[in-house]
Design a protein around this motif. Structure first.
Motif, PDB file in Angstrom:
ATOM      1  N   VAL A  77       0.855  -1.194   0.000  1.00 22.45           N
ATOM      2  CA  VAL A  77       0.000   0.000   0.000  1.00 22.45           C
ATOM      3  C   VAL A  77       0.886   1.237   0.000  1.00 22.45           C
ATOM      4  O   VAL A  77       1.700   1.421   0.911  1.00 22.45           O
ATOM      5  CB  VAL A  77      -0.935   0.010   1.231  1.00 22.45           C
ATOM      6  CG1 VAL A  77      -1.780   1.273   1.262  1.00 22.45           C
ATOM      7  CG2 VAL A  77      -1.801  -1.239   1.258  1.00 22.45           C
ATOM      8  N   PRO A  78       0.748   2.104  -1.003  1.00 30.22           N
ATOM      9  CA  PRO A  78       1.555   3.335  -1.016  1.00 30.22           C
ATOM     10  C   PRO A  78       1.216   4.239   0.181  1.00 30.22           C
ATOM     11  O   PRO A  78       0.083   4.262   0.659  1.00 30.22           O
ATOM     12  CB  PRO A  78       1.156   4.014  -2.323  1.00 30.22           C
ATOM     13  CG  PRO A  78       0.567   2.931  -3.159  1.00 30.22           C
ATOM     14  CD  PRO A  78      -0.060   1.958  -2.203  1.00 30.22           C
ATOM     15  N   GLU A  79       2.205   4.974   0.640  1.00 29.59           N
ATOM     16  CA  GLU A  79       1.999   5.861   1.787  1.00 29.59           C
ATOM     17  C   GLU A  79       0.910   6.896   1.510  1.00 29.59           C
ATOM     18  O   GLU A  79       0.152   7.271   2.406  1.00 29.59           O
ATOM     19  CB  GLU A  79       3.317   6.555   2.158  1.00 29.59           C
ATOM     20  CG  GLU A  79       3.269   7.226   3.496  1.00 29.59           C
ATOM     21  CD  GLU A  79       4.637   7.629   4.006  1.00 29.59           C
ATOM     22  OE1 GLU A  79       4.682   8.359   5.002  1.00 29.59           O
ATOM     23  OE2 GLU A  79       5.665   7.225   3.424  1.00 29.59           O
ATOM     24  N   GLU A  80       0.811   7.333   0.284  1.00 31.53           N
ATOM     25  CA  GLU A  80      -0.221   8.318  -0.074  1.00 31.53           C
ATOM     26  C   GLU A  80      -1.627   7.748   0.134  1.00 31.53           C
ATOM     27  O   GLU A  80      -2.541   8.464   0.555  1.00 31.53           O
ATOM     28  CB  GLU A  80      -0.038   8.786  -1.521  1.00 31.53           C
ATOM     29  CG  GLU A  80      -1.017   9.855  -1.954  1.00 31.53           C
ATOM     30  CD  GLU A  80      -0.950  11.143  -1.124  1.00 31.53           C
ATOM     31  OE1 GLU A  80      -1.985  11.840  -1.055  1.00 31.53           O
ATOM     32  OE2 GLU A  80       0.113  11.444  -0.552  1.00 31.53           O
ATOM     33  N   VAL A  81      -1.816   6.474  -0.124  1.00 30.42           N
ATOM     34  CA  VAL A  81      -3.116   5.839   0.092  1.00 30.42           C
ATOM     35  C   VAL A  81      -3.430   5.831   1.588  1.00 30.42           C
ATOM     36  O   VAL A  81      -4.557   6.114   1.994  1.00 30.42           O
ATOM     37  CB  VAL A  81      -3.138   4.408  -0.502  1.00 30.42           C
ATOM     38  CG1 VAL A  81      -4.386   3.647  -0.087  1.00 30.42           C
ATOM     39  CG2 VAL A  81      -3.018   4.477  -2.023  1.00 30.42           C
ATOM     40  N   TYR A  82      -2.424   5.536   2.413  1.00 26.09           N
ATOM     41  CA  TYR A  82      -2.613   5.593   3.868  1.00 26.09           C
ATOM     42  C   TYR A  82      -2.998   7.008   4.303  1.00 26.09           C
ATOM     43  O   TYR A  82      -3.930   7.201   5.075  1.00 26.09           O
ATOM     44  CB  TYR A  82      -1.342   5.130   4.586  1.00 26.09           C
ATOM     45  CG  TYR A  82      -1.358   5.408   6.066  1.00 26.09           C
ATOM     46  CD1 TYR A  82      -2.171   4.688   6.932  1.00 26.09           C
ATOM     47  CD2 TYR A  82      -0.566   6.424   6.614  1.00 26.09           C
ATOM     48  CE1 TYR A  82      -2.195   4.951   8.292  1.00 26.09           C
ATOM     49  CE2 TYR A  82      -0.578   6.690   7.973  1.00 26.09           C
ATOM     50  CZ  TYR A  82      -1.399   5.950   8.798  1.00 26.09           C
ATOM     51  OH  TYR A  82      -1.432   6.219  10.145  1.00 26.09           O
ATOM     52  N   ARG A  83      -2.300   8.007   3.785  1.00 24.94           N
ATOM     53  CA  ARG A  83      -2.614   9.408   4.136  1.00 24.94           C
ATOM     54  C   ARG A  83      -4.045   9.769   3.753  1.00 24.94           C
ATOM     55  O   ARG A  83      -4.758  10.433   4.507  1.00 24.94           O
ATOM     56  CB  ARG A  83      -1.635  10.359   3.450  1.00 24.94           C
ATOM     57  CG  ARG A  83      -0.328  10.471   4.164  1.00 24.94           C
ATOM     58  CD  ARG A  83       0.461  11.681   3.658  1.00 24.94           C
ATOM     59  NE  ARG A  83       1.858  11.332   3.687  1.00 24.94           N
ATOM     60  CZ  ARG A  83       2.641  11.196   2.633  1.00 24.94           C
ATOM     61  NH1 ARG A  83       2.176  11.422   1.436  1.00 24.94           N
ATOM     62  NH2 ARG A  83       3.894  10.852   2.770  1.00 24.94           N
ATOM     63  N   ARG A  84      -4.451   9.350   2.564  1.00 24.60           N
ATOM     64  CA  ARG A  84      -5.815   9.674   2.111  1.00 24.60           C
ATOM     65  C   ARG A  84      -6.868   8.954   2.948  1.00 24.60           C
ATOM     66  O   ARG A  84      -7.932   9.513   3.215  1.00 24.60           O
ATOM     67  CB  ARG A  84      -5.971   9.335   0.631  1.00 24.60           C
ATOM     68  CG  ARG A  84      -5.202  10.295  -0.243  1.00 24.60           C
ATOM     69  CD  ARG A  84      -5.349   9.984  -1.703  1.00 24.60           C
ATOM     70  NE  ARG A  84      -4.539  10.896  -2.495  1.00 24.60           N
ATOM     71  CZ  ARG A  84      -4.410  10.825  -3.790  1.00 24.60           C
ATOM     72  NH1 ARG A  84      -5.033   9.895  -4.478  1.00 24.60           N
ATOM     73  NH2 ARG A  84      -3.658  11.695  -4.431  1.00 24.60           N
ATOM     74  N   LEU A  85      -6.572   7.718   3.345  1.00 24.93           N
ATOM     75  CA  LEU A  85      -7.491   6.997   4.229  1.00 24.93           C
ATOM     76  C   LEU A  85      -7.665   7.779   5.536  1.00 24.93           C
ATOM     77  O   LEU A  85      -8.786   7.958   6.013  1.00 24.93           O
ATOM     78  CB  LEU A  85      -6.944   5.603   4.535  1.00 24.93           C
ATOM     79  CG  LEU A  85      -7.687   4.828   5.623  1.00 24.93           C
ATOM     80  CD1 LEU A  85      -9.000   4.281   5.074  1.00 24.93           C
ATOM     81  CD2 LEU A  85      -6.819   3.709   6.162  1.00 24.93           C
ATOM     82  N   CYS A  86      -6.558   8.245   6.088  1.00 29.62           N
ATOM     83  CA  CYS A  86      -6.590   8.962   7.370  1.00 29.62           C
ATOM     84  C   CYS A  86      -7.346  10.278   7.292  1.00 29.62           C
ATOM     85  O   CYS A  86      -7.914  10.730   8.285  1.00 29.62           O
ATOM     86  CB  CYS A  86      -5.167   9.204   7.871  1.00 29.62           C
ATOM     87  SG  CYS A  86      -4.315   7.691   8.350  1.00 29.62           S
ATOM     88  N   SER A  87      -7.356  10.897   6.132  1.00 31.10           N
ATOM     89  CA  SER A  87      -8.036  12.186   6.001  1.00 31.10           C
ATOM     90  C   SER A  87      -9.411  12.072   5.342  1.00 31.10           C
ATOM     91  O   SER A  87     -10.095  13.086   5.174  1.00 31.10           O
ATOM     92  CB  SER A  87      -7.158  13.164   5.219  1.00 31.10           C
ATOM     93  OG  SER A  87      -6.950  12.690   3.907  1.00 31.10           O
ATOM     94  N   ALA A  88      -9.834  10.874   5.011  1.00 30.23           N
ATOM     95  CA  ALA A  88     -11.131  10.690   4.345  1.00 30.23           C
ATOM     96  C   ALA A  88     -12.277  11.002   5.303  1.00 30.23           C
ATOM     97  O   ALA A  88     -12.210  10.666   6.489  1.00 30.23           O
ATOM     98  CB  ALA A  88     -11.255   9.256   3.840  1.00 30.23           C
ATOM     99  N   PRO A  89     -13.345  11.627   4.791  1.00 28.41           N
ATOM    100  CA  PRO A  89     -14.506  11.898   5.637  1.00 28.41           C
ATOM    101  C   PRO A  89     -15.164  10.601   6.136  1.00 28.41           C
ATOM    102  O   PRO A  89     -15.712  10.561   7.227  1.00 28.41           O
ATOM    103  CB  PRO A  89     -15.474  12.670   4.740  1.00 28.41           C
ATOM    104  CG  PRO A  89     -14.768  12.924   3.465  1.00 28.41           C
ATOM    105  CD  PRO A  89     -13.484  12.166   3.453  1.00 28.41           C
ATOM    106  N   ASN A  90     -15.100   9.547   5.318  1.00 25.79           N
ATOM    107  CA  ASN A  90     -15.622   8.244   5.698  1.00 25.79           C
ATOM    108  C   ASN A  90     -14.557   7.192   5.369  1.00 25.79           C
ATOM    109  O   ASN A  90     -14.521   6.670   4.247  1.00 25.79           O
ATOM    110  CB  ASN A  90     -16.927   7.950   4.962  1.00 25.79           C
ATOM    111  CG  ASN A  90     -17.553   6.645   5.389  1.00 25.79           C
ATOM    112  OD1 ASN A  90     -16.904   5.777   5.961  1.00 25.79           O
ATOM    113  ND2 ASN A  90     -18.839   6.503   5.094  1.00 25.79           N
ATOM    114  N   PRO A  91     -13.662   6.893   6.319  1.00 26.37           N
ATOM    115  CA  PRO A  91     -12.567   5.961   6.036  1.00 26.37           C
ATOM    116  C   PRO A  91     -13.025   4.582   5.557  1.00 26.37           C
ATOM    117  O   PRO A  91     -12.387   3.986   4.691  1.00 26.37           O
ATOM    118  CB  PRO A  91     -11.835   5.854   7.376  1.00 26.37           C
ATOM    119  CG  PRO A  91     -12.166   7.128   8.077  1.00 26.37           C
ATOM    120  CD  PRO A  91     -13.561   7.468   7.653  1.00 26.37           C
ATOM    121  N   ALA A  92     -14.153   4.076   6.081  1.00 26.19           N
ATOM    122  CA  ALA A  92     -14.635   2.759   5.642  1.00 26.19           C
ATOM    123  C   ALA A  92     -15.045   2.790   4.173  1.00 26.19           C
ATOM    124  O   ALA A  92     -14.785   1.833   3.428  1.00 26.19           O
ATOM    125  CB  ALA A  92     -15.791   2.290   6.523  1.00 26.19           C
ATOM    126  N   ALA A  93     -15.667   3.872   3.726  1.00 29.71           N
ATOM    127  CA  ALA A  93     -16.040   3.997   2.313  1.00 29.71           C
ATOM    128  C   ALA A  93     -14.785   4.115   1.446  1.00 29.71           C
ATOM    129  O   ALA A  93     -14.711   3.526   0.356  1.00 29.71           O
ATOM    130  CB  ALA A  93     -16.947   5.205   2.107  1.00 29.71           C
TER     131      ALA A  93
END
Length: 129
Positions: A77-93
């Protein structure tokens, strides 16, 4: 609260520190813990189905801890994907749309803790009350 960073040479008298002392310190459990911590950012979520995300920058593995106590691990998993997950309004989505089917599953870095583990240790070693 603040964090203090100390160079290895500064711990035992600067330039006078022996290589043996520095090697011993670098191999210490504290140094291992610091290295592991720096390679493993963690994000705790206060709402939603995902409760915590652990990311290992060295191995690029993402562990997702869910509200039902399961842990799903994803490799490469690229680090950018992790960052986007952390800042997502709905991480599960975000997980469902961008991670679940995109990255291979792996073995979680840490196993789920046994909720009765502390009691079992107390029973074994006679700790507690």
């Amino acid at each position: 609260m603040y964090t203090r960073f100390v160079s290895l040479a500064g711990i035992h008298g600067g330039a006078d520190a022996s290589h043996h002392q520095l090697d011993r310190l670098a191999a210490s459990p504290l140094a291992d813990a610091l290295r592991e911590t720096s390679n493993m950012p963690t994000k705790t979520f206060t709402s939603g189905r995902i409760k915590k995300a652990d990311y290992n920058t060295a191995s690029r593995q993402l562990d997702l801890h869910w509200d039902n106590k399961t842990v799903l691990a994803y490799k490469h998993v690229p680090e950018e994907v992790y960052r986007r997950l952390c800042s997502a309004p709905n991480p599960a989505a975000y997980w469902e749309d961008r991670i679940a089917e995109e990255y291979p599953k792996g073995t979680p870095m840490t196993s789920s803790a046994d909720p009765d583990g502390a009691k079992k240790l107390d029973d074994l070693f006679g700790g507690g009350d």
